[in-house]
Design a protein around this motif. Structure first.
Motif, PDB file in Angstrom:
ATOM      1  N   ALA A 148     -15.714 -13.887   7.462  1.00 11.82           N
ATOM      2  CA  ALA A 148     -16.214 -14.311   6.151  1.00 11.82           C
ATOM      3  C   ALA A 148     -15.136 -15.016   5.332  1.00 11.82           C
ATOM      4  CB  ALA A 148     -16.750 -13.105   5.382  1.00 11.82           C
ATOM      5  N   GLY A 149     -13.954 -15.227   5.929  1.00  7.17           N
ATOM      6  CA  GLY A 149     -12.886 -15.939   5.234  1.00  7.17           C
ATOM      7  C   GLY A 149     -11.994 -15.069   4.392  1.00  7.17           C
ATOM      8  N   GLY A 150     -12.170 -13.754   4.475  1.00  9.78           N
ATOM      9  CA  GLY A 150     -11.305 -12.838   3.745  1.00  9.78           C
ATOM     10  C   GLY A 150      -9.950 -12.726   4.421  1.00  9.78           C
ATOM     11  N   VAL A 151      -8.972 -12.278   3.660  1.00 11.91           N
ATOM     12  CA  VAL A 151      -7.609 -12.090   4.171  1.00 11.91           C
ATOM     13  C   VAL A 151      -7.408 -10.596   4.387  1.00 11.91           C
ATOM     14  CG1 VAL A 151      -5.154 -12.409   3.708  1.00 11.91           C
ATOM     15  CG2 VAL A 151      -6.823 -14.133   2.923  1.00 11.91           C
ATOM     16  N   TRP A 152      -7.235 -10.210   5.632  1.00 15.79           N
ATOM     17  CA  TRP A 152      -7.070  -8.786   5.962  1.00 15.79           C
ATOM     18  C   TRP A 152      -5.732  -8.289   5.446  1.00 15.79           C
ATOM     19  CZ3 TRP A 152     -10.117  -4.982   7.245  1.00 15.79           C
ATOM     20  CH2 TRP A 152      -9.564  -3.798   7.731  1.00 15.79           C
ATOM     21  N   ASP A 153      -5.761  -7.221   4.650  1.00 13.03           N
ATOM     22  CA  ASP A 153      -4.560  -6.571   4.147  1.00 13.03           C
ATOM     23  C   ASP A 153      -4.395  -5.276   4.936  1.00 13.03           C
ATOM     24  OD1 ASP A 153      -2.455  -6.444   1.905  1.00 13.03           O
ATOM     25  OD2 ASP A 153      -3.436  -4.491   1.741  1.00 13.03           O
ATOM     26  N   GLU A 154      -3.471  -5.281   5.870  1.00 16.84           N
ATOM     27  CA  GLU A 154      -3.277  -4.109   6.726  1.00 16.84           C
ATOM     28  C   GLU A 154      -2.882  -2.904   5.880  1.00 16.84           C
ATOM     29  OE1 GLU A 154      -3.507  -1.987  10.090  1.00 16.84           O
ATOM     30  OE2 GLU A 154      -3.893  -4.130  10.016  1.00 16.84           O
ATOM     31  N   PRO A 155      -3.668  -1.837   5.925  1.00 18.23           N
ATOM     32  CA  PRO A 155      -3.321  -0.644   5.143  1.00 18.23           C
ATOM     33  C   PRO A 155      -1.928  -0.140   5.521  1.00 18.23           C
ATOM     34  CG  PRO A 155      -5.556  -0.477   5.965  1.00 18.23           C
ATOM     35  CD  PRO A 155      -4.927  -1.669   6.637  1.00 18.23           C
ATOM     36  N   SER A 156      -1.058  -0.030   4.529  1.00 16.98           N
ATOM     37  CA  SER A 156       0.324   0.358   4.788  1.00 16.98           C
ATOM     38  C   SER A 156       0.489   1.864   4.904  1.00 16.98           C
ATOM     39  CB  SER A 156       1.226  -0.179   3.672  1.00 16.98           C
ATOM     40  OG  SER A 156       0.816   0.356   2.428  1.00 16.98           O
ATOM     41  N   GLU A 157      -0.481   2.604   4.439  1.00 14.35           N
ATOM     42  CA  GLU A 157      -0.364   4.062   4.424  1.00 14.35           C
ATOM     43  C   GLU A 157      -1.510   4.711   5.198  1.00 14.35           C
ATOM     44  OE1 GLU A 157       0.122   5.356   0.348  1.00 14.35           O
ATOM     45  OE2 GLU A 157       0.998   3.428  -0.142  1.00 14.35           O
ATOM     46  N   ASP A 160      -5.012   5.875   3.443  1.00 19.23           N
ATOM     47  CA  ASP A 160      -4.793   6.349   2.078  1.00 19.23           C
ATOM     48  C   ASP A 160      -4.405   5.252   1.103  1.00 19.23           C
ATOM     49  OD1 ASP A 160      -5.221   8.851   3.118  1.00 19.23           O
ATOM     50  OD2 ASP A 160      -3.110   9.377   3.215  1.00 19.23           O
ATOM     51  N   SER A 161      -4.461   3.989   1.499  1.00 23.02           N
ATOM     52  CA  SER A 161      -3.945   2.919   0.644  1.00 23.02           C
ATOM     53  C   SER A 161      -5.057   2.234  -0.140  1.00 23.02           C
ATOM     54  CB  SER A 161      -3.179   1.905   1.498  1.00 23.02           C
ATOM     55  OG  SER A 161      -4.038   1.329   2.448  1.00 23.02           O
ATOM     56  N   VAL A 162      -4.641   1.363  -1.034  1.00 24.72           N
ATOM     57  CA  VAL A 162      -5.564   0.595  -1.861  1.00 24.72           C
ATOM     58  C   VAL A 162      -5.029  -0.824  -1.961  1.00 24.72           C
ATOM     59  CG1 VAL A 162      -4.454   1.225  -4.056  1.00 24.72           C
ATOM     60  CG2 VAL A 162      -6.859   0.610  -4.035  1.00 24.72           C
ATOM     61  N   CYS A 163      -5.921  -1.779  -2.103  1.00 27.20           N
ATOM     62  CA  CYS A 163      -5.550  -3.186  -2.242  1.00 27.20           C
ATOM     63  C   CYS A 163      -6.251  -3.732  -3.486  1.00 27.20           C
ATOM     64  CB  CYS A 163      -5.985  -3.965  -1.006  1.00 27.20           C
ATOM     65  SG  CYS A 163      -5.684  -5.738  -1.099  1.00 27.20           S
ATOM     66  N   VAL A 164      -5.481  -4.353  -4.361  1.00 27.56           N
ATOM     67  CA  VAL A 164      -6.046  -4.972  -5.564  1.00 27.56           C
ATOM     68  C   VAL A 164      -5.781  -6.468  -5.486  1.00 27.56           C
ATOM     69  CG1 VAL A 164      -6.010  -5.060  -8.087  1.00 27.56           C
ATOM     70  CG2 VAL A 164      -5.642  -2.870  -6.911  1.00 27.56           C
ATOM     71  N   ASP A 165      -6.850  -7.253  -5.550  1.00 24.34           N
ATOM     72  CA  ASP A 165      -6.759  -8.710  -5.577  1.00 24.34           C
ATOM     73  C   ASP A 165      -7.625  -9.188  -6.732  1.00 24.34           C
ATOM     74  OD1 ASP A 165      -6.723 -11.442  -5.242  1.00 24.34           O
ATOM     75  OD2 ASP A 165      -7.308 -11.414  -3.153  1.00 24.34           O
ATOM     76  N   GLY A 166      -6.987  -9.407  -7.880  1.00 26.35           N
ATOM     77  CA  GLY A 166      -7.744  -9.783  -9.073  1.00 26.35           C
ATOM     78  C   GLY A 166      -8.689  -8.668  -9.468  1.00 26.35           C
ATOM     79  N   ASN A 167      -9.978  -9.001  -9.563  1.00 26.61           N
ATOM     80  CA  ASN A 167     -10.973  -8.005  -9.963  1.00 26.61           C
ATOM     81  C   ASN A 167     -11.507  -7.175  -8.792  1.00 26.61           C
ATOM     82  OD1 ASN A 167     -12.332 -10.336  -8.903  1.00 26.61           O
ATOM     83  ND2 ASN A 167     -14.230  -9.609  -9.833  1.00 26.61           N
ATOM     84  N   LEU A 168     -11.019  -7.439  -7.581  1.00 27.53           N
ATOM     85  CA  LEU A 168     -11.506  -6.742  -6.389  1.00 27.53           C
ATOM     86  C   LEU A 168     -10.541  -5.625  -5.984  1.00 27.53           C
ATOM     87  CD1 LEU A 168     -13.515  -6.515  -4.017  1.00 27.53           C
ATOM     88  CD2 LEU A 168     -12.166  -8.286  -2.842  1.00 27.53           C
ATOM     89  N   VAL A 169     -11.068  -4.403  -5.915  1.00 33.75           N
ATOM     90  CA  VAL A 169     -10.284  -3.223  -5.549  1.00 33.75           C
ATOM     91  C   VAL A 169     -10.896  -2.633  -4.289  1.00 33.75           C
ATOM     92  CG1 VAL A 169      -9.459  -0.949  -6.307  1.00 33.75           C
ATOM     93  CG2 VAL A 169      -9.806  -2.773  -7.997  1.00 33.75           C
ATOM     94  N   THR A 170     -10.115  -2.604  -3.199  1.00 31.01           N
ATOM     95  CA  THR A 170     -10.649  -2.128  -1.923  1.00 31.01           C
ATOM     96  C   THR A 170      -9.751  -1.067  -1.314  1.00 31.01           C
ATOM     97  OG1 THR A 170      -9.564  -3.953  -0.753  1.00 31.01           O
ATOM     98  CG2 THR A 170     -11.860  -4.289  -1.425  1.00 31.01           C
ATOM     99  N   ALA A 171     -10.354  -0.303  -0.402  1.00 28.39           N
ATOM    100  CA  ALA A 171      -9.626   0.754   0.311  1.00 28.39           C
ATOM    101  C   ALA A 171     -10.257   0.912   1.689  1.00 28.39           C
ATOM    102  CB  ALA A 171      -9.691   2.065  -0.465  1.00 28.39           C
ATOM    103  N   PRO A 172      -9.510   1.511   2.637  1.00 25.56           N
ATOM    104  CA  PRO A 172     -10.035   1.626   4.001  1.00 25.56           C
ATOM    105  C   PRO A 172     -11.054   2.745   4.221  1.00 25.56           C
ATOM    106  CG  PRO A 172      -7.752   2.323   3.924  1.00 25.56           C
ATOM    107  CD  PRO A 172      -8.090   1.820   2.566  1.00 25.56           C
ATOM    108  N   ALA A 173     -10.994   3.823   3.443  1.00 28.56           N
ATOM    109  CA  ALA A 173     -11.907   4.947   3.678  1.00 28.56           C
ATOM    110  C   ALA A 173     -11.699   6.018   2.609  1.00 28.56           C
ATOM    111  CB  ALA A 173     -11.675   5.543   5.073  1.00 28.56           C
ATOM    112  N   TRP A 174     -12.486   7.097   2.694  1.00 28.01           N
ATOM    113  CA  TRP A 174     -12.465   8.130   1.666  1.00 28.01           C
ATOM    114  C   TRP A 174     -11.115   8.813   1.455  1.00 28.01           C
ATOM    115  CZ3 TRP A 174     -11.100  12.852   3.365  1.00 28.01           C
ATOM    116  CH2 TRP A 174     -11.403  13.222   4.674  1.00 28.01           C
ATOM    117  N   PRO A 175     -10.199   8.878   2.425  1.00 20.78           N
ATOM    118  CA  PRO A 175      -8.911   9.481   2.085  1.00 20.78           C
ATOM    119  C   PRO A 175      -8.175   8.757   0.948  1.00 20.78           C
ATOM    120  CG  PRO A 175      -9.180   9.469   4.462  1.00 20.78           C
ATOM    121  CD  PRO A 175     -10.310   8.640   3.887  1.00 20.78           C
ATOM    122  N   ALA A 176      -8.580   7.532   0.647  1.00 21.27           N
ATOM    123  CA  ALA A 176      -7.956   6.758  -0.442  1.00 21.27           C
ATOM    124  C   ALA A 176      -8.715   6.886  -1.759  1.00 21.27           C
ATOM    125  CB  ALA A 176      -7.870   5.287  -0.044  1.00 21.27           C
TER     126      ALA A 176
END
Length: 194
Positions: A148-157, A160-176
């Motif tokens: 879909a043209g998104g840029v994969w941000d490899e979870p560093s933790e 348990d990690s989170v990624c913020v890109d402007g107004n978009l806040v994402t995480a890999p799963a419930w441990p985060a």
């Protein structure tokens, strides 16, 4: 009047990704409203509990009945400060519902904060809103994100990690859930102090 936050859910939404954030949002003074297409306030969706037990992927168990507190047909993105999309299996089938896709697009078009975790990336990809955006999701969703043209941000933790890109806040799963919901409420202008 508290800011309203919309949660789009469906049957077999991940239990921890809907129950805990719903409660956390209310705890910090926001008004979470959960909807599901073709269901009304007072109806239930069935949740699924996904666990990480050492297999090549997660296991799935029956979760709880989660009561909806709003009716999908009655809502508009204009009435909400932000959108939260939990994962689980629900995004897999919600992504083929044009009403849901239009609603997701409306939040992005308005520049409102959007939080998505785990398999919610499937819904964002189908809505066409992640091109050029950096995000995290459950690792098996990486192809959906990249196609879909998104840029994969490899979870560093791990998960348990989170990624913020402007107004978009994402995480890999419930441990985060903790850092994910905290970053989202900060996007909504809520300060959490200890």
């Amino acid at each position: 009047m508290p800011k309203k936050v919309l949660l789009i859910v469906g049957d077999f939404v991940e239990d921890y990704e809907v129950m805990a954030p719903f409660q956390m949002l209310g705890m910090v003074g926001l008004e979470p409203l959960a909807v599901c297409p073709d269901k009304r306030a007072g109806d239930f969706v069935t949740t699924a509990i996904h666990d990480f037990e050492g297999h090549q992927t997660y296991s799935e168990k029956r979760g709880h009945n989660f009561r909806l507190n709003a009716t999908f047909a009655d809502i508009s993105a204009d009435d909400f400060a932000g959108l939260l999309i939990p994962g689980g299996r629900a995004p897999e089938y919600l992504r083929v519902d044009e009403r849901v896709l239009a609603l997701v697009r409306a939040f992005f078009a308005a520049g409102k904060p959007v939080a998505a975790t785990c398999h919610a990336a499937q819904l964002l990809a189908a809505a066409g809103v992640i091109e050029g955006r950096r995000l995290q999701a459950y690792p098996a969703c990486r192809p959906d994100v990249e196609l879909a043209g998104g840029v994969w941000d490899e979870p560093s933790e791990g998960l348990d990690s989170v990624c913020v890109d402007g107004n978009l806040v994402t995480a890999p799963a419930w441990p985060a859930n903790g850092p994910w919901v905290r970053a989202f409420v900060e996007q909504l202008g809520v300060t959490i102090s200890c």
